[in-house]
Design a protein around this motif. Structure first.
Motif, PDB file in Angstrom:
ATOM      1  N   ARG A 207       0.830  -1.216   0.000  1.00 27.70           N
ATOM      2  CA  ARG A 207       0.000   0.000   0.000  1.00 27.70           C
ATOM      3  C   ARG A 207       0.857   1.255   0.000  1.00 27.70           C
ATOM      4  NH1 ARG A 207      -2.658  -2.837   3.875  1.00 27.70           N
ATOM      5  NH2 ARG A 207      -2.305  -1.323   5.534  1.00 27.70           N
ATOM      6  N   ALA A 208       1.944   1.213   0.773  1.00 31.91           N
ATOM      7  CA  ALA A 208       2.814   2.396   0.844  1.00 31.91           C
ATOM      8  C   ALA A 208       3.434   2.685  -0.525  1.00 31.91           C
ATOM      9  CB  ALA A 208       3.908   2.184   1.886  1.00 31.91           C
ATOM     10  N   LEU A 209       3.886   1.643  -1.208  1.00 32.28           N
ATOM     11  CA  LEU A 209       4.502   1.862  -2.531  1.00 32.28           C
ATOM     12  C   LEU A 209       3.483   2.423  -3.520  1.00 32.28           C
ATOM     13  CD1 LEU A 209       6.841   1.674  -4.534  1.00 32.28           C
ATOM     14  CD2 LEU A 209       6.233  -0.735  -4.924  1.00 32.28           C
ATOM     15  N   LYS A 210       2.294   1.837  -3.514  1.00 30.85           N
ATOM     16  CA  LYS A 210       1.246   2.311  -4.418  1.00 30.85           C
ATOM     17  C   LYS A 210       0.991   3.805  -4.212  1.00 30.85           C
ATOM     18  CE  LYS A 210      -2.962   0.048  -5.974  1.00 30.85           C
ATOM     19  NZ  LYS A 210      -3.915  -0.994  -5.633  1.00 30.85           N
ATOM     20  N   PHE A 211       0.931   4.192  -2.948  1.00 33.85           N
ATOM     21  CA  PHE A 211       0.715   5.605  -2.614  1.00 33.85           C
ATOM     22  C   PHE A 211       1.872   6.463  -3.121  1.00 33.85           C
ATOM     23  CE2 PHE A 211       1.314   9.236   0.160  1.00 33.85           C
ATOM     24  CZ  PHE A 211       0.037   9.761   0.285  1.00 33.85           C
ATOM     25  N   LEU A 212       3.096   6.019  -2.867  1.00 38.38           N
ATOM     26  CA  LEU A 212       4.262   6.847  -3.199  1.00 38.38           C
ATOM     27  C   LEU A 212       4.442   7.030  -4.697  1.00 38.38           C
ATOM     28  CD1 LEU A 212       6.982   5.698  -0.641  1.00 38.38           C
ATOM     29  CD2 LEU A 212       5.509   7.704  -0.573  1.00 38.38           C
ATOM     30  N   LEU A 213       4.079   5.998  -5.462  1.00 37.24           N
ATOM     31  CA  LEU A 213       4.254   6.106  -6.916  1.00 37.24           C
ATOM     32  C   LEU A 213       3.415   7.266  -7.475  1.00 37.24           C
ATOM     33  CD1 LEU A 213       4.269   2.330  -7.972  1.00 37.24           C
ATOM     34  CD2 LEU A 213       6.224   3.890  -7.872  1.00 37.24           C
ATOM     35  N   LYS A 214       2.365   7.634  -6.743  1.00 37.80           N
ATOM     36  CA  LYS A 214       1.480   8.720  -7.209  1.00 37.80           C
ATOM     37  C   LYS A 214       1.745  10.043  -6.472  1.00 37.80           C
ATOM     38  CE  LYS A 214      -2.399   6.045  -8.892  1.00 37.80           C
ATOM     39  NZ  LYS A 214      -2.210   4.636  -8.548  1.00 37.80           N
ATOM     40  N   LEU A 215       2.771  10.077  -5.653  1.00 37.87           N
ATOM     41  CA  LEU A 215       3.066  11.293  -4.891  1.00 37.87           C
ATOM     42  C   LEU A 215       3.260  12.477  -5.851  1.00 37.87           C
ATOM     43  CD1 LEU A 215       3.746  12.193  -1.913  1.00 37.87           C
ATOM     44  CD2 LEU A 215       6.153  11.915  -2.533  1.00 37.87           C
ATOM     45  N   GLN A 216       2.624  13.606  -5.493  1.00 39.64           N
ATOM     46  CA  GLN A 216       2.651  14.772  -6.386  1.00 39.64           C
ATOM     47  C   GLN A 216       3.650  15.830  -5.919  1.00 39.64           C
ATOM     48  OE1 GLN A 216       0.425  15.240  -9.228  1.00 39.64           O
ATOM     49  NE2 GLN A 216       0.393  13.037  -8.834  1.00 39.64           N
ATOM     50  N   HIS A 217       4.257  16.502  -6.879  1.00 40.32           N
ATOM     51  CA  HIS A 217       5.130  17.623  -6.560  1.00 40.32           C
ATOM     52  C   HIS A 217       4.321  18.690  -5.816  1.00 40.32           C
ATOM     53  CE1 HIS A 217       7.281  21.467  -7.824  1.00 40.32           C
ATOM     54  NE2 HIS A 217       8.060  20.855  -6.952  1.00 40.32           N
ATOM     55  N   GLY A 218       4.875  19.236  -4.753  1.00 40.46           N
ATOM     56  CA  GLY A 218       4.186  20.284  -3.997  1.00 40.46           C
ATOM     57  C   GLY A 218       3.247  19.741  -2.928  1.00 40.46           C
ATOM     58  N   ALA A 219       3.158  18.424  -2.788  1.00 40.60           N
ATOM     59  CA  ALA A 219       2.275  17.844  -1.763  1.00 40.60           C
ATOM     60  C   ALA A 219       3.039  16.783  -0.949  1.00 40.60           C
ATOM     61  CB  ALA A 219       1.035  17.233  -2.427  1.00 40.60           C
ATOM     62  N   PRO A 220       4.086  17.229  -0.231  1.00 40.18           N
ATOM     63  CA  PRO A 220       4.886  16.253   0.527  1.00 40.18           C
ATOM     64  C   PRO A 220       4.076  15.592   1.640  1.00 40.18           C
ATOM     65  CG  PRO A 220       5.469  18.495   1.156  1.00 40.18           C
ATOM     66  CD  PRO A 220       4.533  18.610  -0.017  1.00 40.18           C
ATOM     67  N   VAL A 221       4.520  14.425   2.068  1.00 41.92           N
ATOM     68  CA  VAL A 221       3.869  13.727   3.179  1.00 41.92           C
ATOM     69  C   VAL A 221       4.923  13.405   4.234  1.00 41.92           C
ATOM     70  CG1 VAL A 221       2.016  12.751   1.767  1.00 41.92           C
ATOM     71  CG2 VAL A 221       4.141  11.455   2.065  1.00 41.92           C
ATOM     72  N   ARG A 222       4.440  13.008   5.412  1.00 43.34           N
ATOM     73  CA  ARG A 222       5.374  12.664   6.485  1.00 43.34           C
ATOM     74  C   ARG A 222       4.862  11.470   7.273  1.00 43.34           C
ATOM     75  NH1 ARG A 222       3.815  18.190   9.099  1.00 43.34           N
ATOM     76  NH2 ARG A 222       1.963  17.638  10.279  1.00 43.34           N
ATOM     77  N   ARG A 223       5.789  10.833   7.977  1.00 42.68           N
ATOM     78  CA  ARG A 223       5.447   9.745   8.879  1.00 42.68           C
ATOM     79  C   ARG A 223       6.515   9.673   9.960  1.00 42.68           C
ATOM     80  NH1 ARG A 223       8.214   4.836   8.191  1.00 42.68           N
ATOM     81  NH2 ARG A 223       6.467   3.758   9.122  1.00 42.68           N
ATOM     82  N   PHE A 224       6.191   8.982  11.045  1.00 43.00           N
ATOM     83  CA  PHE A 224       7.170   8.749  12.099  1.00 43.00           C
ATOM     84  C   PHE A 224       7.673   7.323  12.053  1.00 43.00           C
ATOM     85  CE2 PHE A 224       4.968  12.076  14.842  1.00 43.00           C
ATOM     86  CZ  PHE A 224       6.035  12.943  14.815  1.00 43.00           C
ATOM     87  N   ASN A 225       8.912   7.156  12.415  1.00 39.00           N
ATOM     88  CA  ASN A 225       9.426   5.850  12.782  1.00 39.00           C
ATOM     89  C   ASN A 225      10.168   6.042  14.111  1.00 39.00           C
ATOM     90  OD1 ASN A 225       9.930   3.108  12.425  1.00 39.00           O
ATOM     91  ND2 ASN A 225      12.005   3.559  11.719  1.00 39.00           N
ATOM     92  N   TRP A 226      10.404   4.976  14.834  1.00 40.74           N
ATOM     93  CA  TRP A 226      11.082   5.132  16.121  1.00 40.74           C
ATOM     94  C   TRP A 226      11.818   3.853  16.490  1.00 40.74           C
ATOM     95  CZ3 TRP A 226       9.885   1.879  20.221  1.00 40.74           C
ATOM     96  CH2 TRP A 226       8.761   1.061  20.028  1.00 40.74           C
ATOM     97  N   THR A 227      12.804   4.014  17.372  1.00 37.45           N
ATOM     98  CA  THR A 227      13.478   2.867  17.957  1.00 37.45           C
ATOM     99  C   THR A 227      14.145   3.345  19.253  1.00 37.45           C
ATOM    100  OG1 THR A 227      15.014   1.048  17.546  1.00 37.45           O
ATOM    101  CG2 THR A 227      15.624   3.157  16.590  1.00 37.45           C
ATOM    102  N   HIS A 228      15.033   2.550  19.796  1.00 36.05           N
ATOM    103  CA  HIS A 228      15.774   2.939  20.988  1.00 36.05           C
ATOM    104  C   HIS A 228      17.271   2.854  20.711  1.00 36.05           C
ATOM    105  CE1 HIS A 228      11.987   2.307  23.237  1.00 36.05           C
ATOM    106  NE2 HIS A 228      12.519   3.173  24.066  1.00 36.05           N
ATOM    107  N   THR A 229      18.032   3.723  21.343  1.00 29.31           N
ATOM    108  CA  THR A 229      19.484   3.704  21.190  1.00 29.31           C
ATOM    109  C   THR A 229      20.113   3.895  22.564  1.00 29.31           C
ATOM    110  OG1 THR A 229      19.263   4.725  19.010  1.00 29.31           O
ATOM    111  CG2 THR A 229      21.439   4.769  20.001  1.00 29.31           C
ATOM    112  N   VAL A 230      21.102   3.074  22.871  1.00 29.56           N
ATOM    113  CA  VAL A 230      21.853   3.260  24.114  1.00 29.56           C
ATOM    114  C   VAL A 230      22.877   4.369  23.861  1.00 29.56           C
ATOM    115  CG1 VAL A 230      23.448   2.201  25.750  1.00 29.56           C
ATOM    116  CG2 VAL A 230      21.556   0.852  24.793  1.00 29.56           C
TER     117      VAL A 230
END
Ligand code: HEM
Length: 343
Positions: A207-230
């Motif tokens: 689903r993410a790839l399908k969405f990104l292939l249609k991403l339009q100039h001037g309409a950026p998107v964002r998401r979070f990712n997270w983890t832990h680091t010592v």
């Protein structure tokens, strides 16, 4: 802007720390008490003044220290920055995007003057003034992507789009959560995501790839990712695993508050105008547990997320070994009060 740039390190003596202001604006990534992978993308539109979403490319108190750390990583390992020859135009697209954004959003620090293709870029915090010809690499000290990402917080990858797929074919990757540009370069979307557990079978990457292939100039998107680091180590790369992997065995109830860090990536996705490539900035924010628990609702929620997360996710994110200890430590800050959905 009401703050100064910190003089701090992300290695050896680890003097990195967040000011009160940086803690208050930290992008705590959980909008509920549990966590599972999803296609968590939303429009990258300007957010509340002072927040990390206020501007397209957030510049914060760690800017200069992060740029010094990037330079050290590149001196040790130049392969952290690579661009296949056909990606140069995407590099210019990225340079233009960042220079225009920063000059617009932070005019007291950055300026861009254009006379036709003759551009002058001023970066006051880094004491840089550079006149160059747009699209002529011989007029810059580095390729366009390297030039601008040596002056911009966060990692960056550039994806070419062809054959209904995205191909990771350029990047500046010095602050990554245990993956390697040198290993991934040339791979397609599903291939570089292959190590991620549970998400493929849930259809997240289709689903993410399908969405990104249609991403339009001037309409950026964002998401979070997270983890832990010592420790506040930006460069947790596979290349350097012997330096940071063993630190996971050193956690105790006494040192966890100082040494365990939540590591949040604010990832944005931009369609680039000339190359049709997609730029993927990955901006890393670190906060030690002692700082995180100064916000009671974050402490409660963090406890529940860590306690209940699927073991395969905890293993992939590298904290399964310390999960019980982290849960016990965080439990001290969870009074059992209900939390409401949202931040
Ligand atoms: C992890 C790159 C877009 C979801 C990763 C990894 C890389 C990566 C290199 C680490 C894989 C490893 O363990 O070796 C990229 C690039 C993207 C992109 C270059 C843009 C073109 C997305 C999008 C999603 C996504 C749009 C949305 C669902 C994930 C997830 C993980 C991951 C869930 C696992 C992270 C974790 O648990 O720490 N990505 N990604 N990625 N990616 Fe992406």
């Amino acid at each position: 802007m009401g703050f100064e740039f910190n003089n701090e390190t992300f290695r050896n003596d680890f003097t990195f720390k967040n000011s009160e202001r940086a803690i208050r604006r930290f992008p705590f990534p959980f909008d509920r008490d549990d966590y599972m992978y999803s296609v968590n993308m939303e429009p990258h539109v300007p957010g509340r003044p002072g927040s990390v979403f206020e501007h397209a490319f957030d510049v914060d108190e760690h800017y200069l220290a992060e740029m010094r750390d990037r330079d050290l990583v590149l001196k040790e390992d130049p392969l952290r920055c690579q661009s296949l020859p056909h990606m140069e135009l995407a590099g210019w697209d990225l340079l233009e995007l960042i220079m225009e954004s920063k000059a617009r959003d932070y005019p007291h620090w950055f300026a861009l003057h254009k006379t036709g293709n003759r551009w002058t870029w001023i970066n006051r915090p880094m004491e840089i003034e550079q006149t160059f010809t747009f699209l002529d690499p011989s007029t810059l000290p580095y390729g366009p992507m390297e030039y601008i990402t040596r002056q911009t917080q966060g990692d960056f990858t550039l994806q070419d789009q062809r054959d209904d797929n995205l191909w990771i074919e350029a990047g500046m990757v010095t602050t990554q959560a245990d993956w390697s540009l040198d290993f991934d370069i040339g791979m397609g979307f599903h291939e570089w995501h292959a190590p991620v557990p549970l998400a493929h079978e849930k259809g997240v990457f289709d689903r993410a790839l399908k969405f990104l292939l249609k991403l339009q100039h001037g309409a950026p998107v964002r998401r979070f990712n997270w983890t832990h680091t010592v420790d506040p180590l930006l460069d947790t790369s596979p290349e350097n695993y012997p330096k940071w992997g063993p630190t996971r065995t050193e956690m105790t109830m006494e040192n966890l508050g100082q040494r365990m860090h939540l590591r949040v990536e604010l990832q944005t996705l931009w369609r680039l105008p000339r190359s049709n490539a997609i730029a993927f900035p990955i901006r890393c924010y670190l906060i030690k547990y002692d700082e995180l628990v100064t916000v009671p609702k974050w402490a409660r929620r963090m406890h529940r997320v860590v306690r209940d997360i699927h073991p395969e996710l905890a293993a992939y994110k590298g904290f399964l070994r310390n999960r019980d200890l982290m849960t016990a430590w965080l439990a001290q800050y969870d009074d059992g009060a209900p939390t409401s959905p949202g931040w």
